[in-house]
Structures are given as structure tokens and as C-alpha cells.
Design a protein around this motif. Structure first.
Motif, PDB file in Angstrom:
ATOM      1  N   MET A  94       0.849  -7.215 -81.997  1.00  0.00           N
ATOM      2  CA  MET A  94       0.961  -8.651 -82.150  1.00  0.00           C
ATOM      3  C   MET A  94       0.255  -9.312 -80.975  1.00  0.00           C
ATOM      4  SD  MET A  94       4.375 -10.994 -82.733  1.00  0.00           S
ATOM      5  CE  MET A  94       5.296  -9.512 -82.968  1.00  0.00           C
ATOM      6  N   VAL A  95      -0.574 -10.308 -81.252  1.00  0.00           N
ATOM      7  CA  VAL A  95      -1.332 -10.960 -80.185  1.00  0.00           C
ATOM      8  C   VAL A  95      -0.387 -11.609 -79.179  1.00  0.00           C
ATOM      9  CG1 VAL A  95      -3.362 -11.394 -81.626  1.00  0.00           C
ATOM     10  CG2 VAL A  95      -1.610 -13.160 -81.408  1.00  0.00           C
ATOM     11  N   ALA A  96      -0.914 -11.845 -77.989  1.00  0.00           N
ATOM     12  CA  ALA A  96      -0.184 -12.538 -76.930  1.00  0.00           C
ATOM     13  C   ALA A  96      -1.136 -13.526 -76.278  1.00  0.00           C
ATOM     14  CB  ALA A  96       0.351 -11.544 -75.903  1.00  0.00           C
ATOM     15  N   TYR A  97      -0.578 -14.608 -75.793  1.00  0.00           N
ATOM     16  CA  TYR A  97      -1.371 -15.672 -75.194  1.00  0.00           C
ATOM     17  C   TYR A  97      -0.949 -15.910 -73.757  1.00  0.00           C
ATOM     18  CZ  TYR A  97      -2.317 -16.458 -80.079  1.00  0.00           C
ATOM     19  OH  TYR A  97      -2.672 -16.287 -81.388  1.00  0.00           O
ATOM     20  N   LEU A  98      -1.926 -16.023 -72.892  1.00  0.00           N
ATOM     21  CA  LEU A  98      -1.702 -16.476 -71.533  1.00  0.00           C
ATOM     22  C   LEU A  98      -2.004 -17.966 -71.544  1.00  0.00           C
ATOM     23  CD1 LEU A  98      -2.411 -15.049 -68.187  1.00  0.00           C
ATOM     24  CD2 LEU A  98      -3.629 -17.153 -68.731  1.00  0.00           C
ATOM     25  N   ILE A  99      -1.037 -18.765 -71.104  1.00  0.00           N
ATOM     26  CA  ILE A  99      -1.215 -20.214 -71.040  1.00  0.00           C
ATOM     27  C   ILE A  99      -1.035 -20.627 -69.591  1.00  0.00           C
ATOM     28  CG2 ILE A  99      -0.399 -22.455 -71.850  1.00  0.00           C
ATOM     29  CD1 ILE A  99       0.692 -20.930 -74.343  1.00  0.00           C
ATOM     30  N   ALA A 100      -2.053 -21.262 -69.042  1.00  0.00           N
ATOM     31  CA  ALA A 100      -2.032 -21.647 -67.633  1.00  0.00           C
ATOM     32  C   ALA A 100      -2.334 -23.134 -67.474  1.00  0.00           C
ATOM     33  CB  ALA A 100      -3.057 -20.838 -66.848  1.00  0.00           C
ATOM     34  N   ASP A 101      -1.610 -23.767 -66.582  1.00  0.00           N
ATOM     35  CA  ASP A 101      -1.867 -25.142 -66.171  1.00  0.00           C
ATOM     36  C   ASP A 101      -2.286 -25.065 -64.711  1.00  0.00           C
ATOM     37  OD1 ASP A 101      -1.960 -27.869 -65.705  1.00  0.00           O
ATOM     38  OD2 ASP A 101       0.165 -28.215 -66.079  1.00  0.00           O
ATOM     39  N   VAL A 102      -3.548 -25.345 -64.444  1.00  0.00           N
ATOM     40  CA  VAL A 102      -4.144 -25.106 -63.133  1.00  0.00           C
ATOM     41  C   VAL A 102      -4.464 -26.442 -62.445  1.00  0.00           C
ATOM     42  CG1 VAL A 102      -6.014 -23.953 -61.898  1.00  0.00           C
ATOM     43  CG2 VAL A 102      -5.209 -23.020 -64.082  1.00  0.00           C
ATOM     44  N   ASP A 103      -3.893 -26.640 -61.269  1.00  0.00           N
ATOM     45  CA  ASP A 103      -4.178 -27.803 -60.437  1.00  0.00           C
ATOM     46  C   ASP A 103      -5.088 -27.327 -59.308  1.00  0.00           C
ATOM     47  OD1 ASP A 103      -4.196 -30.193 -59.068  1.00  0.00           O
ATOM     48  OD2 ASP A 103      -2.067 -30.143 -58.545  1.00  0.00           O
ATOM     49  N   VAL A 104      -6.382 -27.572 -59.455  1.00  0.00           N
ATOM     50  CA  VAL A 104      -7.375 -27.074 -58.503  1.00  0.00           C
ATOM     51  C   VAL A 104      -7.320 -27.889 -57.212  1.00  0.00           C
ATOM     52  CG1 VAL A 104      -9.834 -26.661 -58.104  1.00  0.00           C
ATOM     53  CG2 VAL A 104      -8.862 -26.297 -60.390  1.00  0.00           C
ATOM     54  N   ILE A 105      -7.236 -27.170 -56.092  1.00  0.00           N
ATOM     55  CA  ILE A 105      -7.188 -27.794 -54.776  1.00  0.00           C
ATOM     56  C   ILE A 105      -8.548 -27.687 -54.079  1.00  0.00           C
ATOM     57  CG2 ILE A 105      -6.113 -27.655 -52.488  1.00  0.00           C
ATOM     58  CD1 ILE A 105      -3.648 -26.446 -54.010  1.00  0.00           C
ATOM     59  N   ASP A 106      -9.226 -26.558 -54.234  1.00  0.00           N
ATOM     60  CA  ASP A 106     -10.533 -26.314 -53.615  1.00  0.00           C
ATOM     61  C   ASP A 106     -11.506 -25.881 -54.705  1.00  0.00           C
ATOM     62  OD1 ASP A 106     -12.786 -25.048 -52.418  1.00  0.00           O
ATOM     63  OD2 ASP A 106     -11.612 -24.526 -50.637  1.00  0.00           O
ATOM     64  N   MET A 107     -12.331 -26.821 -55.184  1.00  0.00           N
ATOM     65  CA  MET A 107     -13.204 -26.557 -56.328  1.00  0.00           C
ATOM     66  C   MET A 107     -14.267 -25.512 -56.024  1.00  0.00           C
ATOM     67  SD  MET A 107     -13.727 -26.862 -59.458  1.00  0.00           S
ATOM     68  CE  MET A 107     -12.890 -28.258 -60.150  1.00  0.00           C
ATOM     69  N   ALA A 108     -14.809 -25.481 -54.830  1.00  0.00           N
ATOM     70  CA  ALA A 108     -15.830 -24.484 -54.500  1.00  0.00           C
ATOM     71  C   ALA A 108     -15.254 -23.077 -54.607  1.00  0.00           C
ATOM     72  CB  ALA A 108     -16.384 -24.735 -53.100  1.00  0.00           C
ATOM     73  N   MET A 109     -14.081 -22.876 -54.069  1.00  0.00           N
ATOM     74  CA  MET A 109     -13.438 -21.574 -54.138  1.00  0.00           C
ATOM     75  C   MET A 109     -13.038 -21.259 -55.584  1.00  0.00           C
ATOM     76  SD  MET A 109     -10.194 -20.140 -51.876  1.00  0.00           S
ATOM     77  CE  MET A 109     -10.822 -20.880 -50.370  1.00  0.00           C
ATOM     78  N   PHE A 110     -12.557 -22.271 -56.298  1.00  0.00           N
ATOM     79  CA  PHE A 110     -12.156 -22.070 -57.688  1.00  0.00           C
ATOM     80  C   PHE A 110     -13.354 -21.702 -58.561  1.00  0.00           C
ATOM     81  CE2 PHE A 110     -10.991 -23.434 -61.996  1.00  0.00           C
ATOM     82  CZ  PHE A 110      -9.833 -22.686 -62.163  1.00  0.00           C
ATOM     83  N   ASP A 111     -14.527 -22.235 -58.259  1.00  0.00           N
ATOM     84  CA  ASP A 111     -15.736 -21.885 -59.017  1.00  0.00           C
ATOM     85  C   ASP A 111     -16.018 -20.384 -58.927  1.00  0.00           C
ATOM     86  OD1 ASP A 111     -16.248 -24.376 -60.073  1.00  0.00           O
ATOM     87  OD2 ASP A 111     -17.666 -24.949 -58.500  1.00  0.00           O
ATOM     88  N   GLU A 112     -15.790 -19.788 -57.767  1.00  0.00           N
ATOM     89  CA  GLU A 112     -15.964 -18.345 -57.624  1.00  0.00           C
ATOM     90  C   GLU A 112     -14.988 -17.611 -58.545  1.00  0.00           C
ATOM     91  OE1 GLU A 112     -15.390 -14.800 -54.301  1.00  0.00           O
ATOM     92  OE2 GLU A 112     -15.501 -16.880 -53.616  1.00  0.00           O
ATOM     93  N   TYR A 113     -13.732 -18.033 -58.521  1.00  0.00           N
ATOM     94  CA  TYR A 113     -12.715 -17.439 -59.396  1.00  0.00           C
ATOM     95  C   TYR A 113     -13.140 -17.569 -60.863  1.00  0.00           C
ATOM     96  CZ  TYR A 113      -8.308 -17.036 -61.929  1.00  0.00           C
ATOM     97  OH  TYR A 113      -7.329 -16.669 -62.822  1.00  0.00           O
ATOM     98  N   ARG A 114     -13.533 -18.756 -61.245  1.00  0.00           N
ATOM     99  CA  ARG A 114     -13.895 -19.054 -62.638  1.00  0.00           C
ATOM    100  C   ARG A 114     -15.098 -18.229 -63.103  1.00  0.00           C
ATOM    101  NH1 ARG A 114     -14.875 -25.218 -63.798  1.00  0.00           N
ATOM    102  NH2 ARG A 114     -16.671 -24.714 -62.532  1.00  0.00           N
ATOM    103  N   ARG A 115     -16.026 -17.950 -62.220  1.00  0.00           N
ATOM    104  CA  ARG A 115     -17.200 -17.127 -62.567  1.00  0.00           C
ATOM    105  C   ARG A 115     -16.831 -15.668 -62.793  1.00  0.00           C
ATOM    106  NH1 ARG A 115     -19.583 -19.958 -58.460  1.00  0.00           N
ATOM    107  NH2 ARG A 115     -19.271 -18.228 -57.027  1.00  0.00           N
ATOM    108  N   GLU A 116     -15.890 -15.156 -61.997  1.00  0.00           N
ATOM    109  CA  GLU A 116     -15.607 -13.724 -61.999  1.00  0.00           C
ATOM    110  C   GLU A 116     -14.480 -13.290 -62.930  1.00  0.00           C
ATOM    111  OE1 GLU A 116     -15.490 -11.835 -58.179  1.00  0.00           O
ATOM    112  OE2 GLU A 116     -16.773 -13.388 -57.307  1.00  0.00           O
ATOM    113  N   VAL A 117     -13.540 -14.157 -63.228  1.00  0.00           N
ATOM    114  CA  VAL A 117     -12.353 -13.736 -63.978  1.00  0.00           C
ATOM    115  C   VAL A 117     -12.626 -13.382 -65.447  1.00  0.00           C
ATOM    116  CG1 VAL A 117     -11.461 -16.007 -64.678  1.00  0.00           C
ATOM    117  CG2 VAL A 117      -9.875 -14.152 -64.172  1.00  0.00           C
ATOM    118  N   PRO A 118     -13.554 -14.018 -66.163  1.00  0.00           N
ATOM    119  CA  PRO A 118     -13.723 -13.668 -67.575  1.00  0.00           C
ATOM    120  C   PRO A 118     -14.022 -12.190 -67.828  1.00  0.00           C
ATOM    121  CG  PRO A 118     -14.833 -15.731 -67.131  1.00  0.00           C
ATOM    122  CD  PRO A 118     -14.414 -15.161 -65.797  1.00  0.00           C
ATOM    123  N   ALA A 119     -14.805 -11.563 -66.993  1.00  0.00           N
ATOM    124  CA  ALA A 119     -15.131 -10.147 -67.193  1.00  0.00           C
ATOM    125  C   ALA A 119     -13.887  -9.278 -67.074  1.00  0.00           C
ATOM    126  CB  ALA A 119     -16.190  -9.701 -66.196  1.00  0.00           C
TER     127      ALA A 119
END
Length: 99
Positions: A1-26
Motif C-alpha cells: 500500500m502506498v505511503a505519503y510523506l507530507i512536509a510543511d517547510v519554513d525555509v530560514i536560509d534559502m541558499a542552504m535549502f537550495d543545496e538540500y533541494r538539489r540533492e534530496v530527489p535522488a
């Protein structure tokens, strides 16, 4: 049965978050994860919820979702996210397919 991750993200440091966002999909893809929503516009229809950046990722099952979340490959990125955002995350089981 499928499962969903649901996240509500309040970004504090966009430059650092961009690194996270680039790398996490893989890392998610290696566990069968795929994005259903990622930071799109939201409209609150009821209640006092003030979402920030909402993300929904579908995994084949809860075991795969938890395996990704607890994986060594995601650990470094999780620590990065802890430094650059305040996040509320839940894992939600889907419903069995109809038919």
C-alpha cells in the motif's frame, strides 16, 4: 500500500535549502519516492493553518518511506535541512487500490 510523506517547510536560509533541494530527489528516487507536489501555491479552505512550503512525496509503501528517512544517504541532507528550515513532517498510509 502506498505511503505519503507530507512536509510543511519554513525555509530560514534559502541558499542552504537550495543545496538540500538539489540533492534530496535522488535519495528519494532510490527508495521509490516520487513528488506529487513540491512548493506549489496553496489555498487554506478551513481552519487556521498557515502552510509555508508544502511537499508531498509518494513511496511504494511505508517500509520504503521509513527506509529512505532513516537511510545513511539521507542523514547528511537531513542535518542540512535541520540547519536551514523548520519542518513538520508526517508519514501517511494510503488507501488500498479500488477494484
Amino acid at each position: 500500500m502506498v505511503a505519503y510523506l507530507i512536509a510543511d517547510v519554513d525555509v530560514i536560509d534559502m541558499a542552504m535549502f537550495d543545496e538540500y533541494r538539489r540533492e534530496v530527489p535522488a535519495t528519494e528516487a532510490r527508495h521509490g519516492g516520487r513528488y506529487l507536489a513540491r512548493g506549489g501555491a496553496t489555498t487554506v479552505l478551513e481552519g487556521d493553518w498557515e502552510p509555508h512550503r508544502l511537499v508531498i512525496v509518494e513511496f511504494p509503501d511505508m517500509t520504503s518511506l521509513i527506509a529512505w528517512y532513516d537511510s545513511p544517504e539521507y542523514a547528511r541532507l537531513k542535518e542540512l535541512r535541520f540547519r536551514c528550515a523548520k519542518t513538520r513532517i508526517i508519514a501517511l498510509e494510503g488507501v488500498p487500490p479500488v477494484g
